[in-house]
Design an enzyme around this catalytic site. Structure first.
Site, short mmCIF file in Angstrom:
data_model
loop_
_atom_site.label_atom_id
_atom_site.label_comp_id
_atom_site.label_asym_id
_atom_site.label_seq_id
_atom_site.Cartn_x
_atom_site.Cartn_y
_atom_site.Cartn_z
N SER A 2 8.16 86.50 28.72
CA SER A 2 9.05 87.58 28.28
C SER A 2 10.58 87.32 28.36
CB SER A 2 8.73 88.81 29.07
OG SER A 2 7.40 89.08 29.12
N ALA A 118 7.24 94.30 33.19
CA ALA A 118 7.14 94.14 31.73
C ALA A 118 6.07 93.12 31.35
CB ALA A 118 8.49 93.72 31.16
N GLU A 119 5.92 92.08 32.15
CA GLU A 119 4.98 91.00 31.83
C GLU A 119 3.53 91.38 32.10
OE1 GLU A 119 5.42 88.29 30.34
OE2 GLU A 119 7.55 87.83 30.46
N SER A 120 3.26 91.98 33.25
CA SER A 120 1.86 92.17 33.66
C SER A 120 1.56 93.54 34.24
CB SER A 120 1.50 91.12 34.71
OG SER A 120 2.26 91.34 35.91
N ILE A 237 2.38 91.77 27.52
CA ILE A 237 1.73 90.50 27.77
C ILE A 237 1.85 89.68 26.51
CG2 ILE A 237 -0.38 89.35 28.51
CD1 ILE A 237 0.78 91.31 30.55
#
Length: 238
Positions: A2, A118-120, A237
């Site tokens: 990200s 935000a990623e996971s 993701i």
């Protein structure tokens, strides 16, 4: 993986004025503590962290110390308490690892926590169709280059993601916007477009991480004990 969108630190100072300011702050610390000099802690990577910690312990504003030392993330203001612990707002099971990795690599812990959200969305077993995995969604090749042998291990994942973000900050002159865009879309894309790539996903990602980080900074310090409330929103993701 990200990206982020940030403004330059508003209190940035030149090298000469920073040196002079540090000398003034050292004198202030000495007067406040009654000591002739501040004994430095073990040197941290990327410089400045140990002296900033000494200033915080002596009651000197963290934002002033960060600006004087050119610390990454100084423009976001303080989210460090007088005890030197990060105020990460709404708690997660990984706050200790986040704070430690942020200190190790000279990052704003709120930004690192926002990136992980935000990623996971704090799921250490998260995977993507493209092959990214873990809390910070490292691709296999990136993980290998960072020395991460188990992408699903929270400690390795957070350390690897923090180190990679630090690399992007160094590569793009400390510009957090570009560093986070590079985290999401790759440094090649950022260089090719001369800024945040015109990808809807990357632009939304940058805004999302910044918003999360702002939320964590403005939230009251989390209680030391008690149940962990669920996080809001879902991470991207990619």
């Amino acid at each position: 993986m990200s990206a982020v969108d940030a403004v330059a630190a508003p209190g940035a100072v030149g090298a000469q004025s920073a040196i002079a300011r540090i000398a003034e702050l050292q004198a202030l610390v000495a007067r406040a503590t009654g000591a002739e000099q501040v004994a430095p802690a073990a040197p941290a990577q990327h410089g400045g962290a140990s002296f900033a910690s000494a200033l915080t312990a002596a009651g000197v504003g963290q934002q002033v110390a960060s600006a004087a030392l050119g610390a990454p993330g100084a423009g976001y203001g303080s989210n460090v308490t007088a005890a030197g612990t990060a105020n990460l707002g709404e708690p997660s099971p990984f706050d200790g690892l986040i704070a430690a990795a942020a200190q190790r690599y000279g990052l704003d812990p709120a930004v690192l926590k926002g990136l992980i959200r935000a990623e996971s969305n704090f799921d250490p077993s998260a995977t993507s169709g493209a092959g990214a995995a873990g809390l910070v969604q490292l691709m296999p090749g990136t993980a290998a280059s960072l020395g991460v042998t188990d992408r699903l291990d929270p400690a390795q994942s957070i350390d690897g993601g923090a180190r990679y973000l630090r690399q992007q900050l160094d590569a793009f002159g400390g510009d957090l916007t570009l560093a986070l865009a590079a985290y999401n879309a790759g440094p090649g894309a950022v260089r090719r477009f001369g800024g945040v790539p015109p990808y809807a996903e990357t632009q939304a990602y940058v805004q999302k991480v910044v918003a999360y980080a702002d939320q964590y900074r403005s939230a009251p310090a989390a209680p030391a004990h008690g149940a962990l409330p669920p996080t809001t929103g879902s991470g991207s993701i990619t």
